[in-house]
Scaffold this motif. Structure first.
Motif, PDB file in Angstrom:
ATOM      1  N   GLY A 258       0.815  -1.217   0.000  1.00  0.00           N
ATOM      2  CA  GLY A 258       0.000   0.000   0.000  1.00  0.00           C
ATOM      3  C   GLY A 258       0.839   1.252   0.000  1.00  0.00           C
ATOM      4  O   GLY A 258       0.512   2.245  -0.677  1.00  0.00           O
ATOM      5  N   GLU A 259       1.935   1.241   0.732  1.00  0.00           N
ATOM      6  CA  GLU A 259       2.808   2.414   0.777  1.00  0.00           C
ATOM      7  C   GLU A 259       3.471   2.657  -0.575  1.00  0.00           C
ATOM      8  O   GLU A 259       3.666   3.799  -0.985  1.00  0.00           O
ATOM      9  CB  GLU A 259       3.876   2.219   1.859  1.00  0.00           C
ATOM     10  N   ARG A 260       3.800   1.598  -1.261  1.00  0.00           N
ATOM     11  CA  ARG A 260       4.382   1.712  -2.598  1.00  0.00           C
ATOM     12  C   ARG A 260       3.385   2.379  -3.559  1.00  0.00           C
ATOM     13  O   ARG A 260       3.738   3.270  -4.334  1.00  0.00           O
ATOM     14  CB  ARG A 260       4.751   0.321  -3.086  1.00  0.00           C
ATOM     15  N   ILE A 261       2.131   1.926  -3.497  1.00  0.00           N
ATOM     16  CA  ILE A 261       1.096   2.484  -4.378  1.00  0.00           C
ATOM     17  C   ILE A 261       0.896   3.967  -4.079  1.00  0.00           C
ATOM     18  O   ILE A 261       0.824   4.792  -4.996  1.00  0.00           O
ATOM     19  CB  ILE A 261      -0.226   1.714  -4.192  1.00  0.00           C
ATOM     20  N   LEU A 262       0.792   4.316  -2.796  1.00  0.00           N
ATOM     21  CA  LEU A 262       0.557   5.702  -2.419  1.00  0.00           C
ATOM     22  C   LEU A 262       1.701   6.591  -2.857  1.00  0.00           C
ATOM     23  O   LEU A 262       1.488   7.673  -3.428  1.00  0.00           O
ATOM     24  CB  LEU A 262       0.355   5.796  -0.903  1.00  0.00           C
ATOM     25  N   CYS A 263       2.911   6.149  -2.607  1.00  0.00           N
ATOM     26  CA  CYS A 263       4.077   6.958  -2.967  1.00  0.00           C
ATOM     27  C   CYS A 263       4.172   7.144  -4.484  1.00  0.00           C
ATOM     28  O   CYS A 263       4.447   8.242  -4.969  1.00  0.00           O
ATOM     29  CB  CYS A 263       5.349   6.270  -2.446  1.00  0.00           C
ATOM     30  N   ASP A 264       3.930   6.065  -5.230  1.00  0.00           N
ATOM     31  CA  ASP A 264       3.979   6.171  -6.691  1.00  0.00           C
ATOM     32  C   ASP A 264       2.911   7.120  -7.221  1.00  0.00           C
ATOM     33  O   ASP A 264       3.139   7.837  -8.212  1.00  0.00           O
ATOM     34  CB  ASP A 264       3.781   4.781  -7.315  1.00  0.00           C
ATOM     35  N   HIS A 265       1.762   7.130  -6.582  1.00  0.00           N
ATOM     36  CA  HIS A 265       0.677   7.993  -7.047  1.00  0.00           C
ATOM     37  C   HIS A 265       0.953   9.466  -6.731  1.00  0.00           C
ATOM     38  O   HIS A 265       0.817  10.335  -7.609  1.00  0.00           O
ATOM     39  CB  HIS A 265      -0.640   7.576  -6.391  1.00  0.00           C
ATOM     40  N   VAL A 266       1.357   9.741  -5.507  1.00  0.00           N
ATOM     41  CA  VAL A 266       1.551  11.133  -5.086  1.00  0.00           C
ATOM     42  C   VAL A 266       2.698  11.779  -5.859  1.00  0.00           C
ATOM     43  O   VAL A 266       2.616  12.943  -6.257  1.00  0.00           O
ATOM     44  CB  VAL A 266       1.807  11.200  -3.569  1.00  0.00           C
ATOM     45  N   PHE A 267       3.770  11.012  -6.095  1.00  0.00           N
ATOM     46  CA  PHE A 267       4.957  11.577  -6.757  1.00  0.00           C
ATOM     47  C   PHE A 267       5.134  11.021  -8.161  1.00  0.00           C
ATOM     48  O   PHE A 267       6.253  10.773  -8.614  1.00  0.00           O
ATOM     49  CB  PHE A 267       6.199  11.310  -5.906  1.00  0.00           C
ATOM     50  N   ALA A 268       4.008  10.829  -8.845  1.00  0.00           N
ATOM     51  CA  ALA A 268       4.053  10.288 -10.200  1.00  0.00           C
ATOM     52  C   ALA A 268       4.808  11.188 -11.168  1.00  0.00           C
ATOM     53  O   ALA A 268       5.278  10.727 -12.207  1.00  0.00           O
ATOM     54  CB  ALA A 268       2.629  10.053 -10.712  1.00  0.00           C
ATOM     55  N   VAL A 269       4.942  12.476 -10.829  1.00  0.00           N
ATOM     56  CA  VAL A 269       5.591  13.429 -11.716  1.00  0.00           C
ATOM     57  C   VAL A 269       7.083  13.143 -11.876  1.00  0.00           C
ATOM     58  O   VAL A 269       7.701  13.565 -12.855  1.00  0.00           O
ATOM     59  CB  VAL A 269       5.386  14.869 -11.198  1.00  0.00           C
ATOM     60  N   SER A 270       7.691  12.400 -10.931  1.00  0.00           N
ATOM     61  CA  SER A 270       9.141  12.186 -10.994  1.00  0.00           C
ATOM     62  C   SER A 270       9.493  10.788 -10.500  1.00  0.00           C
ATOM     63  O   SER A 270       9.272  10.456  -9.333  1.00  0.00           O
ATOM     64  CB  SER A 270       9.872  13.226 -10.144  1.00  0.00           C
ATOM     65  N   ASP A 271      10.050   9.971 -11.385  1.00  0.00           N
ATOM     66  CA  ASP A 271      10.494   8.630 -10.996  1.00  0.00           C
ATOM     67  C   ASP A 271      11.580   8.704  -9.933  1.00  0.00           C
ATOM     68  O   ASP A 271      11.590   7.904  -8.983  1.00  0.00           O
ATOM     69  CB  ASP A 271      11.032   7.886 -12.222  1.00  0.00           C
TER      70      ASP A 271
END
Length: 634
Positions: A258-271
């Motif tokens: 879940g933390e991976r999904i949240l982090c990827d979503h919030v900071f999708a602008v920069s890998d």
């Protein structure tokens, strides 16, 4: 997990990578795809600054008590989106001013407004994260992708009010979670675009790392060294292992996923940003999670036969969840987590091999080699060893990986006479099958040595029959059957029957020899009387000698009794009925024939229970016939 298991883990193909560079303290400006470049006229610049000034000043906590105690995103979502738009326009205006006249008063004003706006957005970012902890918990986030299928499965029960209420609750949680995640993403993209990534990330990491660390702690995962584990008794360690087994599943399926999904979503602008952010949030807790099984495997105590099974449970938990580990920690910044999980698997492999070697050594060096089991029953070593091996066979899919690269023990460590077949090519047999067959062979060789300590050879064969029958029975009723195969079972069943046949020949050969081959042949009354007398004496002696003998397996016990009955009762009955009237009449038969044919059958039926009762007379035998009797066919 692929069938190759440990081997595929140790030598994996290259893990996928986002191939991004680590961001610096001043993140790069977004590309033209996310923020289109356009030429601002002076009027457009002024309009942007004026619009931003009005809205930013309104929400400046330093200039308004209302702004200090009120949340922009909770008060008015439309105004919040307008605030984001004004900040983005302000940034473009600043870029235009920098390219034209970097010392203008307008640029200074714009910079001041931008700082105020960033403080406001940082505050909003913190509030959304804090106030939505319940809706942004990893379980809610990680479950979002599966809710569509869950709702479709609920459609079969649309008339159920309880299910409908539950579905409404799930929808509400999902809606709140989605709104919060969208707001966080809008703020993060705005702050990163404006060059305030550091402030945004700092707020995010503080809150989310505390959630991960708290989650790991609440799941019962502790930082324990091998020396600390060595001081624990087995009951305490087993409890901690069981807690870890639950924790690793929840951590990977829910918490870290879940933390991976949240982090990827919030900071999708920069890998690069989302990679470093997730690494800092999760690495410490994940490494703590996977260090525990390594520490348990490294520890030399507590000494318990159960330890190997719990260690194998931990190996299974890691290997079965390896796809999740590779997926969640796929990036280079989290490679240390994958390395720690792999180190745990390798250490467990070494530990299991060592424990199996210790088990074999225990069999070889059994300190009670001269201990005898009363009545020739199943030896405790046989019971313990076969329980251990049958339980071990339940982990055959894991053990095949663990033993795959481990050379089998040399046959030279046992005499060649103990092998059923000459040296053959076992290269095609699974490693775990060879290992199990070897360990059972070591056990049987040890039992051979124990049998030699019985003074009565017939009793030694009873001992070998009982113990081999128990071994075969445990193989047939466990996964050992599939590891050793039907040929192994057939071969050892035949050997058990041969042991039983040897027992019958040695223990009852004299009794059988006292009867003539042709029980109906014409002989003198004196000869007939002598045959009956000898049979009765030898039968009584045999029963007296074997009254304490034990045959543990009920089926085997009945088979031996049936075999003896066919050889003794039937022949004796025929001889007895043919000659009893010619040697003294019905009344005098008891003076030389202590046992009638039915008494012989009853006494055979009483054998192999390990009782210490003396052979009773026919009258007392019939009066105590509450014992189980076999109906022997004559």
């Amino acid at each position: 997990m692929p069938r190759k298991g440990m081997r595929s883990i140790c030598f994996p193909s290259r893990a996928p990578s986002f191939s991004v560079s680590r961001h610096s303290s001043s993140p790069a400006r977004p590309s033209s795809a996310s923020t289109p470049r356009r030429t601002f006229s002076d009027s457009m610049i002024e309009q942007s600054i004026e619009a931003a000034a009005a809205l930013v000043t309104k929400w400046d906590p330093e200039s308004s008590t209302y702004a200090k105690v009120t949340s922009l995103f909770y008060e008015s979502k439309a105004e919040a989106m307008e605030f984001i738009k004004c900040v983005n326009d302000l940034q473009r205006a600043m870029q235009a001013l920098v390219s034209g006249n970097s010392t203008s008063d307008k640029l200074v004003l714009a910079q001041n407004l931008m700082q105020i706006a960033m403080k406001r957005l940082q505050k909003e970012f913190y509030q959304i994260l804090s106030m939505n902890r319940a809706h942004l918990d990893p379980e809610s986030v990680s479950a979002r992708s599966s809710r569509t299928s869950a709702r479709s499965s609920m459609s079969d029960y649309e008339d159920d009010d309880d299910v409908g209420t539950a579905g409404d609750a799930i929808d509400e949680v999902e809606e709140v979670s989605s709104i919060a995640m969208a707001d966080l993403r809008s703020i993060a993209e705005c702050m990163i675009s404006a060059g305030y990534a550091k402030e945004c990330l700092s707020t995010y990491k503080i809150i989310r790392k505390s959630i991960v660390d708290e989650g790991i702690y609440r799941l019962g995962v502790e930082k324990l060294s091998s020396s600390q584990i060595n001081k624990m008794n087995w009951e305490v360690l087993e409890m901690k292992i069981n807690s870890w087994l639950s924790a690793v599943k929840i951590s990977l399926k829910t918490l870290l996923h879940g933390e991976r999904i949240l982090c990827d979503h919030v900071f999708a602008v920069s890998d690069a940003i989302r990679e470093s952010c997730f690494a800092e949030i999760s690495k410490e807790g994940a490494i703590l999670l996977f260090r525990f099984p390594e520490a348990v495997a490294k520890s030399k105590s507590p000494k318990s036969p159960e330890k190997i099974f719990r260690v194998l449970d931990m190996y299974t938990a890691i290997s079965e969840n390896w796809p999740e580990i590779e997926s969640i920690f796929a990036l280079e910044s989290t490679a240390t987590v994958r390395s720690q999980a792999l180190a745990a698997l390798i250490r467990i492999t070494e530990s299991v091999r060592a424990m199996v070697s210790d088990f074999e050594s225990t069999l070889q060096k059994d300190s009670h080699s001269k201990s005898l089991v009363r009545g020739g029953g199943v030896h405790p070593l046989t019971l313990d060893a076969m329980n251990y091996l049958s339980n071990l066979a339940d982990y055959s899919h894991i053990l095949e990986d663990i033993f795959a690269e481990w050379p089998p023990p040399p046959r030279s460590s046992l005499p060649e006479s103990y092998f059923d077949t000459p040296q053959s090519d076992d290269s095609q047999a699974p490693a775990i099958s060879l290992r199990m067959a070897w360990l059972i062979l070591v056990l049987l060789c040890k039992l051979d040595g124990k049998a030699e300590h019985y003074k009565d050879v017939s009793l030694s064969y009873i001992f070998l029959t009982n113990n081999l029958q128990h071994v075969v029975s445990k193989v047939c009723t466990s996964n050992l059957r599939y590891l050793l195969g039907e040929e192994w079972i057939t071969r050892h069943e035949a050997k058990a029957r041969q042991f039983a046949t040897n027992y019958e020949r040695l223990a009852w050969g004299k009794v059988a020899a006292s009867l003539p081959e042709n029980p109906t042949a014409v002989i003198s009354p004196a000869a007939a009387k002598e045959i009956i007398r000898k049979f009765n004496l030898s039968f009584e002696e045999a029963c007296q000698k074997q009254r304490t003998f034990v045959v543990s397996d009920p089926k085997l016990r009945d088979e031996i009794k049936e075999s003896l009955a066919r050889k003794l009762v039937a022949v004796y009955r025929e001889f007895y009925d043919t000659h009893r009237l010619t040697v003294g009449g019905e009344r005098n038969v008891g003076s030389y024939a202590r046992f009638a044919p039915e008494d012989v059958g009853n006494h055979l039926s009483d054998l192999f229970f390990g009782t210490t009762e003396s052979v009773s007379s026919p009258s007392s035998s019939s009066s105590s016939s509450h014992r189980r009797r076999l109906r022997f066919r004559s």
